[in-house]
Scaffold this motif. Structure first.
Motif: not given
Length: 193
Positions: A33-61
């Motif tokens: 009942a108290m398990a963190p919500a992170i445990a509910q992230v799917q165990p299969r498939g892909e995990r994609v993150l997108t970043f923008e460094n606000l100091h350098t202007g670099e972007k990454l997906k």
């Protein structure tokens, strides 16, 4: 033996072994009942993150995880964009932190980039920031690649903060005056800056 009218259980009829099993079952149910919500992230498939460094202007997906495996080269790209921009020092970022960010992305239903205020901090940068601000811990988890300060374009900061708290995946700091939240993979705790 029949039921009592008030359905109370006669504890003298429950053996010590059964009591132990019932206690363990209750503890297991409580932990689920108290398990963190992170445990509910799917165990299969892909995990994609997108970043923008606000100091350098670099972007990454990037896809940092696919079908149960972290992708080493893509993790290196994340380590680079989350580096200490002041010194260019790079530290491996804790994959648990990436999973927290992914869970946050799902929770707020956003594909916008995480705006990076601070990822990894070198000891020199952390010492300098600590000397100039009361809000920087001398033994910050930023030093270990286990913390990040972020904002998300188009997301209400208070809502982002509440979503991060709901994940229960580590520390969450709220800095509305500076326009960011802090997330880390330390113990679950929260504070306002």
């Amino acid at each position: 033996m029949g039921f009592r009218k008030n359905h109370d259980r006669d504890e003298s009829l429950v053996s010590p072994g059964r009591r132990r099993i019932l206690g363990l079952a209750a503890m297991a149910a409580a932990s689920f009942a108290m398990a963190p919500a992170i445990a509910q992230v799917q165990p299969r498939g892909e995990r994609v993150l997108t970043f923008e460094n606000l100091h350098t202007g670099e972007k990454l997906k990037t896809t940092y995880w696919a079908n149960g495996t972290y992708i080493k080269d893509n993790l290196a790209d994340i380590n680079h964009i989350l580096r200490d921009f002041r010194t260019n020092d790079v530290m491996p970022i804790d994959p648990k932190l990436l999973n927290l960010l992914y869970a946050l992305k799902l929770k707020v239903n956003s594909n916008k980039p995480f705006g990076i205020i601070s990822g990894y901090r070198s000891p020199a940068t952390n010492t300098m920031l600590n000397a100039n601000s009361s809000g920087v811990a001398s033994r910050s988890l930023h030093l270990e690649g286990k913390a990040i300060d972020i904002r998300v374009p188009g997301q209400n900061l208070a809502g982002l903060h509440q979503a991060a708290l709901a994940l229960r995946g580590g520390g969450v700091g709220y800095y509305p005056g500076s326009g960011f939240i802090h997330m880390d993979t330390g113990r679950v705790r929260f504070w306002n800056g």
